[in-house]
Design an enzyme around this catalytic site. Sequence first.
Site, PDB file in Angstrom:
ATOM      1  N   ASP A  37      13.071  11.003  20.582  1.00 47.02           N
ATOM      2  CA  ASP A  37      13.181  12.131  19.648  1.00 47.02           C
ATOM      3  C   ASP A  37      11.808  12.530  19.100  1.00 47.02           C
ATOM      4  O   ASP A  37      10.905  11.692  18.986  1.00 47.02           O
ATOM      5  CB  ASP A  37      14.127  11.737  18.495  1.00 47.02           C
ATOM      6  CG  ASP A  37      14.664  12.957  17.768  1.00 47.02           C
ATOM      7  OD1 ASP A  37      14.475  14.095  18.252  1.00 47.02           O
ATOM      8  OD2 ASP A  37      15.280  12.772  16.701  1.00 47.02           O
ATOM      9  N   HIS A  54       8.523  18.849  25.154  1.00 45.51           N
ATOM     10  CA  HIS A  54       9.393  18.158  26.122  1.00 45.51           C
ATOM     11  C   HIS A  54       8.598  17.738  27.363  1.00 45.51           C
ATOM     12  O   HIS A  54       8.789  16.654  27.901  1.00 45.51           O
ATOM     13  CB  HIS A  54      10.562  19.058  26.527  1.00 45.51           C
ATOM     14  CG  HIS A  54      11.490  19.367  25.391  1.00 45.51           C
ATOM     15  ND1 HIS A  54      11.981  18.391  24.551  1.00 45.51           N
ATOM     16  CD2 HIS A  54      11.999  20.540  24.931  1.00 45.51           C
ATOM     17  CE1 HIS A  54      12.759  18.956  23.634  1.00 45.51           C
ATOM     18  NE2 HIS A  54      12.783  20.256  23.841  1.00 45.51           N
ATOM     19  N   LEU A 148      14.418  -2.636  38.295  1.00 45.46           N
ATOM     20  CA  LEU A 148      14.799  -1.995  37.034  1.00 45.46           C
ATOM     21  C   LEU A 148      15.879  -0.937  37.265  1.00 45.46           C
ATOM     22  O   LEU A 148      15.764  -0.100  38.153  1.00 45.46           O
ATOM     23  CB  LEU A 148      13.573  -1.325  36.397  1.00 45.46           C
ATOM     24  CG  LEU A 148      13.834  -0.543  35.103  1.00 45.46           C
ATOM     25  CD1 LEU A 148      14.034  -1.481  33.922  1.00 45.46           C
ATOM     26  CD2 LEU A 148      12.696   0.425  34.809  1.00 45.46           C
TER      27      LEU A 148
HETATM   28  C1  IPE Z   1      19.202  13.022  20.005  1.00 41.21           C
HETATM   29  O1  IPE Z   1      18.210  13.782  19.402  1.00 41.21           O
HETATM   30  C2  IPE Z   1      19.412  13.441  21.422  1.00 41.21           C
HETATM   31  C3  IPE Z   1      18.316  13.136  22.337  1.00 41.21           C
HETATM   32  C4  IPE Z   1      17.214  12.520  22.054  1.00 41.21           C
HETATM   33  C5  IPE Z   1      18.539  13.546  23.689  1.00 41.21           C
HETATM   34  P1  IPE Z   1      18.559  15.081  18.559  1.00 41.21           P
HETATM   35  O2  IPE Z   1      17.273  15.648  18.125  1.00 41.21           O
HETATM   36  O3  IPE Z   1      19.468  15.973  19.318  1.00 41.21           O
HETATM   37  O4  IPE Z   1      19.369  14.465  17.332  1.00 41.21           O
HETATM   38  P2  IPE Z   1      19.686  15.053  15.904  1.00 41.21           P
HETATM   39  O5  IPE Z   1      20.221  16.442  16.098  1.00 41.21           O
HETATM   40  O6  IPE Z   1      18.415  15.053  15.141  1.00 41.21           O
HETATM   41  O7  IPE Z   1      20.689  14.115  15.318  1.00 41.21           O
HETATM   42  C1  IPE Z   2      14.063  15.049  21.624  1.00 34.66           C
HETATM   43  O1  IPE Z   2      13.166  15.832  20.916  1.00 34.66           O
HETATM   44  C2  IPE Z   2      14.405  15.618  22.957  1.00 34.66           C
HETATM   45  C3  IPE Z   2      15.778  16.134  23.064  1.00 34.66           C
HETATM   46  C4  IPE Z   2      16.670  16.130  22.130  1.00 34.66           C
HETATM   47  C5  IPE Z   2      16.141  16.688  24.328  1.00 34.66           C
HETATM   48  P1  IPE Z   2      13.652  17.025  20.018  1.00 34.66           P
HETATM   49  O2  IPE Z   2      13.660  18.264  20.830  1.00 34.66           O
HETATM   50  O3  IPE Z   2      14.943  16.722  19.365  1.00 34.66           O
HETATM   51  O4  IPE Z   2      12.494  17.088  18.947  1.00 34.66           O
HETATM   52  P2  IPE Z   2      12.635  17.393  17.417  1.00 34.66           P
HETATM   53  O5  IPE Z   2      13.645  16.436  16.862  1.00 34.66           O
HETATM   54  O6  IPE Z   2      13.095  18.796  17.299  1.00 34.66           O
HETATM   55  O7  IPE Z   2      11.276  17.176  16.871  1.00 34.66           O
HETATM   56 MG    MG Z   3      15.390  15.825  17.617  1.00 31.67          MG
END
Ligand code: IPE
Ligand code: IPE
Ligand code: MG
Length: 257
Positions: A37, A54, A148
């Site tokens: 995240d 990303h 793995l």
């Molecule tokens: C969780 O992250 C999903 C992934 C990392 C794929 P999100 O960014 O979607 O989670 P929330 O919305 O902050 O809970």
């Molecule tokens: C995690 O990073 C990746 C996915 C959920 C696919 P985010 O895109 O949620 O990044 P933030 O939370 O907005 O910073």
């Molecule tokens: Mg996020």
Amino acid sequence: MLERIGHMLVRKANQEEHRPVFDEAGDIPQHIAVIMDGNGRWAKKRNLARIVGHRSGMQTVKEIVKAADGIGVKTMTMYAFSTENWKRPRDEVDYLMKLPQEFLSTELEELNERNVRVRMLGNSDRLPSHTIEAMNIAEERTRQNTGLQLNFALNYGGRTEIVKAVTELARQVQAGELKPEEIDEALLAQHLYTRDLPDPDLLIRTSGEIRLSNFMLWQMAYTELWFTDVLWPDFTKEHFFEAIAEYQGRARRYGAV
Ligand code: IPE
Ligand code: IPE
Ligand code: MG
């Protein structure tokens, strides 16, 4: 101050030698689940588009998978896209759906050479065909590999997964193939995406959010949870080793004394 400088020098020397901070002969978590995240915030801090975050996060995946493989972790499960992530802007979703192809087009050969087995966990129904195809190719190519196990949770939701399992069991009961009293934890677990995997020993979540966001709800009943404020694109193998070091200091009691 001298001591501090000394300490920093020692740390730097360790990093250059890639010497882990955990006990290599100690308990290495066999299955590590990762909520990757913070890509969006990483990009925002730099005035870049979220998708750049990303893309940068994809580099982190490479580094962490390599590090995990190097220390003998058996299974890594990376949360790549949740069943809730469809709520994001169309452009971002489209890009995230292209990432598996992008990642695998450059990494699959090397992963295969390293005996890594790649798999997708999640519901493929809503995924674009090009995403499914990329995952299928990777799964097929690496099916025989015994190193793995690298899982990507893609269109994955813990609640959806449990509902799917319950529906399959209900159908068997309805068909007279199963008695309700025969349903136990082990049987339900057989109907999850993770049917042949052990539960995660350790969960790592980056970016400072202290929640599970619908990830592996059933499987994480006794998983050790580790959170860091570091954003996923900034996460390094040193952070990863730090998580393992902390894991090694935990007492897993499973309800016993
Ligand atoms: C969780 O992250 C999903 C992934 C990392 C794929 P999100 O960014 O979607 O989670 P929330 O919305 O902050 O809970
Ligand atoms: C995690 O990073 C990746 C996915 C959920 C696919 P985010 O895109 O949620 O990044 P933030 O939370 O907005 O910073
Ligand atoms: Mg996020």
